[in-house]
Write a protein that holds these residues in place. Structure first.
Motif, short mmCIF file in Angstrom:
data_model
loop_
_atom_site.label_atom_id
_atom_site.label_comp_id
_atom_site.label_asym_id
_atom_site.label_seq_id
_atom_site.Cartn_x
_atom_site.Cartn_y
_atom_site.Cartn_z
N GLU A 4 0.83 -1.21 0.00
CA GLU A 4 0.00 0.00 0.00
C GLU A 4 0.87 1.26 0.00
O GLU A 4 0.53 2.26 -0.64
CB GLU A 4 -0.94 0.01 1.22
CG GLU A 4 -1.96 -1.10 1.22
CD GLU A 4 -1.42 -2.49 1.60
OE1 GLU A 4 -2.14 -3.47 1.37
OE2 GLU A 4 -0.28 -2.60 2.11
N ASP A 34 -5.77 2.27 -9.74
CA ASP A 34 -5.29 2.08 -8.36
C ASP A 34 -5.37 0.63 -7.91
O ASP A 34 -4.43 0.11 -7.31
CB ASP A 34 -6.08 2.97 -7.39
CG ASP A 34 -5.73 4.45 -7.54
OD1 ASP A 34 -4.80 4.76 -8.34
OD2 ASP A 34 -6.37 5.28 -6.89
N GLU A 35 -6.48 -0.03 -8.16
CA GLU A 35 -6.66 -1.42 -7.73
C GLU A 35 -5.72 -2.35 -8.49
O GLU A 35 -5.11 -3.25 -7.91
CB GLU A 35 -8.11 -1.86 -7.88
CG GLU A 35 -8.42 -3.21 -7.24
CD GLU A 35 -7.96 -3.34 -5.79
OE1 GLU A 35 -7.37 -4.40 -5.45
OE2 GLU A 35 -8.17 -2.41 -4.99
N ARG A 93 1.45 -6.30 -5.17
CA ARG A 93 1.40 -7.46 -4.26
C ARG A 93 1.97 -8.71 -4.93
O ARG A 93 2.75 -9.44 -4.33
CB ARG A 93 -0.04 -7.73 -3.83
CG ARG A 93 -0.54 -6.77 -2.79
CD ARG A 93 -1.91 -7.19 -2.26
NE ARG A 93 -2.34 -6.27 -1.23
CZ ARG A 93 -3.49 -5.62 -1.25
NH1 ARG A 93 -4.36 -5.79 -2.23
NH2 ARG A 93 -3.81 -4.81 -0.27
N LEU A 123 -2.16 -1.86 -7.13
CA LEU A 123 -1.95 -2.53 -5.84
C LEU A 123 -1.84 -4.04 -6.03
O LEU A 123 -0.96 -4.69 -5.45
CB LEU A 123 -3.07 -2.18 -4.87
CG LEU A 123 -2.90 -2.65 -3.42
CD1 LEU A 123 -1.57 -2.16 -2.83
CD2 LEU A 123 -4.05 -2.18 -2.57
#
Length: 175
Positions: free
Chosen positions: A105, A126-127, A134, A130
């Motif tokens: 994050e 954005d999603e 990850r 992220l």
């Protein structure tokens, strides 16, 4: 002779912290990506487009071996540098290595704020960003964790914290 080599995911602050660490120690600072751009007179983005990731990694492999021979430097490696070939073993053999570690994050927030064009994350919302961080951090972190030292840089969001991080790095390195 000193060689301090910073590794970590893109957006972890390797260039920002590295520059300040070099300044505080009176050493020269090199960012491997900038060095590649200077030597090839192309941006990393252009090299990726022209040669693909594999072509870029070959160039990176060779340029790492050039820069890591310099003395009295702080070197900031690209986020993927330690993860290809025997680069991490090589880096560890050349100097003090430090993994600048941050949560996905935090990395996403840093990358959103940054103005640098990063070919691997262009066009992601954005999603997606992220999720990408990850996934790729899970793949890369085993390499990063081979560094001789690890420092959490999750709170690296202003000048005072950068100075504190440099102070912590100097303590870790006994400088």
């Amino acid at each position: 002779m000193k060689r301090i080599i910073l590794v970590g995911y893109m957006g972890s602050g390797k260039t920002t912290v590295g520059r300040q660490l070099a300044l505080s120690l009176g050493l020269s600072f090199y960012d491997l990506d900038w060095y590649i751009e200077m030597r090839f007179r192309r941006t990393i983005e252009q090299i990726f487009k022209e040669k693909g990731e594999e072509g870029f990694r070959t160039i990176e492999f060779n340029m790492l071996r050039e820069v890591a021979e310099f003395e009295d430097i702080v070197l900031s490696c690209g986020g993927g540098t330690p993860c290809f070939g025997d680069n991490m073993d090589y880096i560890n053999s050349k100097g003090e290595t430090i993994y600048l570690q941050a949560a996905p994050e935090v990395l996403a927030a840093h990358l959103r704020m940054g103005k640098v064009v990063r070919p691997l994350i262009q066009g992601k919302n954005d999603e997606e960003l992220l999720q990408y961080i990850r996934q790729s951090l899970a793949e890369r972190e085993p390499y990063y964790l081979q560094a001789k030292h690890t420092l959490d840089v999750s709170l690296l969001d202003n000048h005072d914290k950068i100075k504190t991080t440099v102070k912590l790095l100097r303590e870790i390195l006994g400088l």
